[in-house]
Design a protein around this motif. Structure first.
Motif, PDB file in Angstrom:
ATOM      1  N   GLU A 116       0.841  -1.208   0.000  1.00 19.42           N
ATOM      2  CA  GLU A 116       0.000   0.000   0.000  1.00 19.42           C
ATOM      3  C   GLU A 116       0.874   1.255   0.000  1.00 19.42           C
ATOM      4  O   GLU A 116       0.583   2.233  -0.680  1.00 19.42           O
ATOM      5  CB  GLU A 116      -0.926   0.017   1.231  1.00 19.42           C
ATOM      6  CG  GLU A 116      -1.976  -1.066   1.234  1.00 19.42           C
ATOM      7  CD  GLU A 116      -3.001  -0.899   0.118  1.00 19.42           C
ATOM      8  OE1 GLU A 116      -3.349   0.244  -0.211  1.00 19.42           O
ATOM      9  OE2 GLU A 116      -3.413  -1.931  -0.447  1.00 19.42           O
ATOM     10  N   LEU A 117       1.955   1.185   0.769  1.00 23.72           N
ATOM     11  CA  LEU A 117       2.868   2.328   0.840  1.00 23.72           C
ATOM     12  C   LEU A 117       3.482   2.604  -0.543  1.00 23.72           C
ATOM     13  O   LEU A 117       3.583   3.755  -0.982  1.00 23.72           O
ATOM     14  CB  LEU A 117       3.967   2.024   1.864  1.00 23.72           C
ATOM     15  CG  LEU A 117       4.990   3.125   2.139  1.00 23.72           C
ATOM     16  CD1 LEU A 117       4.309   4.386   2.652  1.00 23.72           C
ATOM     17  CD2 LEU A 117       6.038   2.656   3.156  1.00 23.72           C
ATOM     18  N   ALA A 118       3.870   1.499  -1.224  1.00 25.26           N
ATOM     19  CA  ALA A 118       4.423   1.663  -2.576  1.00 25.26           C
ATOM     20  C   ALA A 118       3.389   2.302  -3.497  1.00 25.26           C
ATOM     21  O   ALA A 118       3.713   3.178  -4.306  1.00 25.26           O
ATOM     22  CB  ALA A 118       4.853   0.296  -3.122  1.00 25.26           C
ATOM     23  N   GLU A 119       2.118   1.887  -3.350  1.00 24.44           N
ATOM     24  CA  GLU A 119       1.037   2.478  -4.167  1.00 24.44           C
ATOM     25  C   GLU A 119       0.913   3.976  -3.882  1.00 24.44           C
ATOM     26  O   GLU A 119       0.700   4.778  -4.790  1.00 24.44           O
ATOM     27  CB  GLU A 119      -0.313   1.803  -3.856  1.00 24.44           C
ATOM     28  CG  GLU A 119      -0.376   0.339  -4.215  1.00 24.44           C
ATOM     29  CD  GLU A 119      -0.664   0.104  -5.693  1.00 24.44           C
ATOM     30  OE1 GLU A 119      -1.435   0.867  -6.274  1.00 24.44           O
ATOM     31  OE2 GLU A 119      -0.075  -0.835  -6.251  1.00 24.44           O
ATOM     32  N   ASP A 120       1.048   4.347  -2.606  1.00 27.47           N
ATOM     33  CA  ASP A 120       0.977   5.782  -2.245  1.00 27.47           C
ATOM     34  C   ASP A 120       2.088   6.551  -2.953  1.00 27.47           C
ATOM     35  O   ASP A 120       1.856   7.610  -3.534  1.00 27.47           O
ATOM     36  CB  ASP A 120       1.174   5.991  -0.728  1.00 27.47           C
ATOM     37  CG  ASP A 120       0.101   5.314   0.097  1.00 27.47           C
ATOM     38  OD1 ASP A 120      -0.992   5.068  -0.435  1.00 27.47           O
ATOM     39  OD2 ASP A 120       0.379   5.026   1.290  1.00 27.47           O
ATOM     40  N   ALA A 124       1.805   9.418  -5.727  1.00 34.86           N
ATOM     41  CA  ALA A 124       2.385  10.745  -5.472  1.00 34.86           C
ATOM     42  C   ALA A 124       3.446  11.096  -6.522  1.00 34.86           C
ATOM     43  O   ALA A 124       4.008  12.185  -6.500  1.00 34.86           O
ATOM     44  CB  ALA A 124       2.991  10.781  -4.071  1.00 34.86           C
ATOM     45  N   GLY A 125       3.735  10.150  -7.423  1.00 37.67           N
ATOM     46  CA  GLY A 125       4.746  10.402  -8.454  1.00 37.67           C
ATOM     47  C   GLY A 125       6.172  10.212  -7.954  1.00 37.67           C
ATOM     48  O   GLY A 125       7.134  10.592  -8.631  1.00 37.67           O
ATOM     49  N   LEU A 126       6.317   9.611  -6.748  1.00 37.39           N
ATOM     50  CA  LEU A 126       7.668   9.371  -6.193  1.00 37.39           C
ATOM     51  C   LEU A 126       8.117   7.975  -6.651  1.00 37.39           C
ATOM     52  O   LEU A 126       8.125   7.020  -5.871  1.00 37.39           O
ATOM     53  CB  LEU A 126       7.632   9.460  -4.665  1.00 37.39           C
ATOM     54  CG  LEU A 126       7.107  10.795  -4.111  1.00 37.39           C
ATOM     55  CD1 LEU A 126       6.804  10.685  -2.622  1.00 37.39           C
ATOM     56  CD2 LEU A 126       8.147  11.900  -4.360  1.00 37.39           C
ATOM     57  N   PHE A 127       8.463   7.872  -7.942  1.00 36.41           N
ATOM     58  CA  PHE A 127       8.689   6.553  -8.532  1.00 36.41           C
ATOM     59  C   PHE A 127       9.909   5.825  -7.957  1.00 36.41           C
ATOM     60  O   PHE A 127       9.903   4.610  -7.845  1.00 36.41           O
ATOM     61  CB  PHE A 127       8.784   6.659 -10.053  1.00 36.41           C
ATOM     62  CG  PHE A 127       7.524   7.185 -10.670  1.00 36.41           C
ATOM     63  CD1 PHE A 127       6.292   6.654 -10.308  1.00 36.41           C
ATOM     64  CD2 PHE A 127       7.545   8.216 -11.589  1.00 36.41           C
ATOM     65  CE1 PHE A 127       5.109   7.131 -10.851  1.00 36.41           C
ATOM     66  CE2 PHE A 127       6.367   8.702 -12.138  1.00 36.41           C
ATOM     67  CZ  PHE A 127       5.152   8.166 -11.767  1.00 36.41           C
ATOM     68  N   ASP A 128      10.969   6.575  -7.617  1.00 33.62           N
ATOM     69  CA  ASP A 128      12.152   5.918  -7.052  1.00 33.62           C
ATOM     70  C   ASP A 128      11.801   5.184  -5.766  1.00 33.62           C
ATOM     71  O   ASP A 128      12.168   4.042  -5.553  1.00 33.62           O
ATOM     72  CB  ASP A 128      13.263   6.944  -6.771  1.00 33.62           C
ATOM     73  CG  ASP A 128      13.930   7.362  -8.067  1.00 33.62           C
ATOM     74  OD1 ASP A 128      13.573   6.770  -9.102  1.00 33.62           O
ATOM     75  OD2 ASP A 128      14.791   8.268  -8.034  1.00 33.62           O
ATOM     76  N   ARG A 129      11.067   5.922  -4.903  1.00 33.40           N
ATOM     77  CA  ARG A 129      10.691   5.301  -3.629  1.00 33.40           C
ATOM     78  C   ARG A 129       9.721   4.150  -3.858  1.00 33.40           C
ATOM     79  O   ARG A 129       9.820   3.111  -3.211  1.00 33.40           O
ATOM     80  CB  ARG A 129      10.030   6.341  -2.711  1.00 33.40           C
ATOM     81  CG  ARG A 129      11.052   7.200  -2.036  1.00 33.40           C
ATOM     82  CD  ARG A 129      10.420   7.938  -0.899  1.00 33.40           C
ATOM     83  NE  ARG A 129      11.028   9.243  -0.792  1.00 33.40           N
ATOM     84  CZ  ARG A 129      10.604  10.201  -0.007  1.00 33.40           C
ATOM     85  NH1 ARG A 129       9.548  10.012   0.743  1.00 33.40           N
ATOM     86  NH2 ARG A 129      11.220  11.348   0.047  1.00 33.40           N
ATOM     87  N   ALA A 130       8.778   4.356  -4.777  1.00 27.80           N
ATOM     88  CA  ALA A 130       7.808   3.289  -5.071  1.00 27.80           C
ATOM     89  C   ALA A 130       8.555   2.041  -5.545  1.00 27.80           C
ATOM     90  O   ALA A 130       8.270   0.933  -5.102  1.00 27.80           O
ATOM     91  CB  ALA A 130       6.821   3.753  -6.132  1.00 27.80           C
ATOM     92  N   GLU A 131       9.544   2.248  -6.426  1.00 27.41           N
ATOM     93  CA  GLU A 131      10.305   1.109  -6.956  1.00 27.41           C
ATOM     94  C   GLU A 131      10.995   0.346  -5.817  1.00 27.41           C
ATOM     95  O   GLU A 131      10.938  -0.879  -5.746  1.00 27.41           O
ATOM     96  CB  GLU A 131      11.348   1.596  -7.972  1.00 27.41           C
ATOM     97  CG  GLU A 131      12.109   0.447  -8.609  1.00 27.41           C
ATOM     98  CD  GLU A 131      13.258   0.919  -9.511  1.00 27.41           C
ATOM     99  OE1 GLU A 131      13.282   2.101  -9.892  1.00 27.41           O
ATOM    100  OE2 GLU A 131      14.123   0.086  -9.811  1.00 27.41           O
ATOM    101  N   GLN A 132      11.642   1.129  -4.911  1.00 29.73           N
ATOM    102  CA  GLN A 132      12.336   0.489  -3.782  1.00 29.73           C
ATOM    103  C   GLN A 132      11.386  -0.368  -2.956  1.00 29.73           C
ATOM    104  O   GLN A 132      11.692  -1.506  -2.612  1.00 29.73           O
ATOM    105  CB  GLN A 132      12.897   1.575  -2.857  1.00 29.73           C
ATOM    106  CG  GLN A 132      14.291   2.020  -3.224  1.00 29.73           C
ATOM    107  CD  GLN A 132      14.738   3.173  -2.338  1.00 29.73           C
ATOM    108  OE1 GLN A 132      14.121   3.461  -1.315  1.00 29.73           O
ATOM    109  NE2 GLN A 132      15.807   3.832  -2.730  1.00 29.73           N
ATOM    110  N   VAL A 133      10.221   0.203  -2.637  1.00 31.53           N
ATOM    111  CA  VAL A 133       9.295  -0.521  -1.757  1.00 31.53           C
ATOM    112  C   VAL A 133       8.667  -1.710  -2.490  1.00 31.53           C
ATOM    113  O   VAL A 133       8.545  -2.798  -1.924  1.00 31.53           O
ATOM    114  CB  VAL A 133       8.219   0.432  -1.179  1.00 31.53           C
ATOM    115  CG1 VAL A 133       7.297  -0.324  -0.230  1.00 31.53           C
ATOM    116  CG2 VAL A 133       8.880   1.587  -0.455  1.00 31.53           C
ATOM    117  N   TYR A 134       8.303  -1.508  -3.776  1.00 27.54           N
ATOM    118  CA  TYR A 134       7.767  -2.647  -4.542  1.00 27.54           C
ATOM    119  C   TYR A 134       8.797  -3.782  -4.586  1.00 27.54           C
ATOM    120  O   TYR A 134       8.442  -4.946  -4.482  1.00 27.54           O
ATOM    121  CB  TYR A 134       7.429  -2.237  -5.974  1.00 27.54           C
ATOM    122  CG  TYR A 134       6.077  -1.584  -6.153  1.00 27.54           C
ATOM    123  CD1 TYR A 134       4.930  -2.140  -5.608  1.00 27.54           C
ATOM    124  CD2 TYR A 134       5.948  -0.414  -6.904  1.00 27.54           C
ATOM    125  CE1 TYR A 134       3.694  -1.537  -5.792  1.00 27.54           C
ATOM    126  CE2 TYR A 134       4.711   0.188  -7.087  1.00 27.54           C
ATOM    127  CZ  TYR A 134       3.590  -0.381  -6.535  1.00 27.54           C
ATOM    128  OH  TYR A 134       2.368   0.213  -6.727  1.00 27.54           O
TER     129      TYR A 134
END
Ligand code: ZN
Length: 407
Positions: A116-120, A124-134
């Motif tokens: 869910e955090l990665a989806e957030d 939010a357009g924070l793709f680097d962070r999303a990638e890390q969490v995914y």
């Protein structure tokens, strides 16, 4: 979301938390729970923030104080999802970060909270962070598939096709979902990039990979044909273009002019006519596509194509009416062929004023062929338009008149 909505949402959350406490205490009094819980001073502090219209402070307090049992975990997830859906990604991130940080969170719920955090982050357009969490989610077992799907989505957006292939391969190994078509497209994207920088060797490598991923790749066949054409191997180009059409007749408009060009380069225009005649006989449904391709391209002038155009006109009541109305004038000007040619010319102008491609899933249309629709992100759903939009003719005619009036 307005501030009032947020306050209301948090109030509901606070009530849910309060009820959780109430029922837990009742159970405790009956000796059903392991120990009594307390409505802490924090809970009232949280309510106080709400009454003072300070939602962020209230949120901090509530998400910190709520005990983690199955019901309250779901309340947290519901709250986080609501915030994200309403575009309040910062608050959604706060809720899910808090969940992830809880040491008492069960393993499955932690994986879900991470996802869910990665989806957030993604929203939010924070793709680097999303990638890390995914990637973190994809390394675990509980939400592996969701994590990999998230990674695929990010790599597609970033056009990092090699990583997309890697993630898709892993996804297939766990979900058994057929992914050949999409992986073939990733490979074709890489081939396209290679062609763009003049690296023919790499382009060939990726086109082979595309073929290996999806034996029936239409795009792969069309690209290989185009490379063959570029290298003067028209015999191969003819074979590949014909193969592409056998796989998907929806691309007649794009392929037919190129196929004809290769036949002409081989010095065999009659063989093209023969092939077209057989193809129409084998696939009667291609007839309108052939006519449309010929009309929009404008360079076909063989008897098979002309007949397809005549049939196309005969099958359209508006065009038939126009032809009948104009027939007496046009026939004195050079016969039926001349009439058909003039109508074709008019239709070509209509086609030029209309979008050339359309996504069959969401209807997105434009003049470029996108193998992945920019609107709905589906692969392989965009096809050339083969219908004339007559209102486009009115628009196209209105435009110069408007301009003329200004002068
Ligand atoms: Zn679409």
């Amino acid at each position: 979301m307005s501030a009032a909505d947020t306050l209301l949402l948090l109030l509901l959350f606070a009530v849910a938390a309060g009820l959780g406490w109430f029922f837990a205490r009742r159970s405790a009094n009956r000796g059903l729970a392991t120990g009594p819980r307390h409505v802490s001073a924090e809970y009232f502090q949280g309510l106080n923030y709400l009454l003072n219209e300070e939602p962020d402070k209230a949120l901090e307090v509530f998400i910190r104080m709520v005990d983690m049992d199955a019901d309250t975990i779901d309340t947290h997830f519901a709250l986080g999802a609501l915030f994200r859906r309403r575009g309040e990604t910062e608050r959604a991130i706060k809720v899910h970060q808090n969940l992830v940080a809880r040491p008492d969170l069960p393993r499955e719920a932690r994986a879900r909270a991470l996802n869910e955090l990665a989806e957030d982050y993604f929203k939010a357009g924070l793709f680097d962070r999303a990638e890390q969490v995914y990637a973190q989610v994809a390394r675990g077992n509980a939400q592996r598939e969701q994590g990999l799907r998230g990674l695929v989505r990010i790599y597609e957006l970033q056009r990092d096709w090699e990583k997309a292939i890697g993630a898709m391969d892993q996804l297939v190994s766990i979900s058994r979902e057929a992914n050949g078509t999409v992986v073939a497209h990733y490979s074709c994207e890489l081939a396209q990039e290679a062609l763009g920088r003049g690296d023919l060797l790499a382009a060939r490598h990726w086109l082979k990979r595309a073929q290996a991923a999806d034996r029936h790749t239409v795009r792969g066949a069309m690209m290989r044909a185009s490379v063959a054409q570029r290298e003067g191997d028209h015999r191969l180009a003819v074979r590949l273009y014909e193969q592409a059409l056998e796989r998907d007749g929806g691309f007649l408009v794009d392929v037919l002019p190129e196929l004809r060009r290769s036949y002409v380069e081989l010095g065999k225009p009659a063989a093209f006519e023969q092939w077209l005649s057989n193809a129409i006989e084998k696939h009667p449904a291609w007839r309108p596509g052939v006519a449309f391709a010929a009309i929009t391209d404008g360079s076909f002038d063989d008897s098979v194509t002309r007949q397809a155009i005549v049939d196309f006109i005969a099958g359209n009541p508006i065009l038939t009416d126009i032809l009948e109305t104009l027939r007496p004038t046009l026939e004195t000007d050079g016969g039926k062929d001349a009439a058909v040619r003039r109508i074709s010319g008019a239709m070509r102008r209509i086609a030029k004023a209309s979008p050339r491609y359309r996504c069959e899933v969401c209807g997105f249309s434009g003049n470029a062929l996108y193998w992945q629709c920019p609107s709905c992100r589906s692969w392989d759903t965009t096809r050339p338009v083969t219908k004339f939009r007559f209102e486009a003719m009115l628009d196209a005619r209105a435009l110069p008149a408007e301009t003329a009036r200004k002068h």
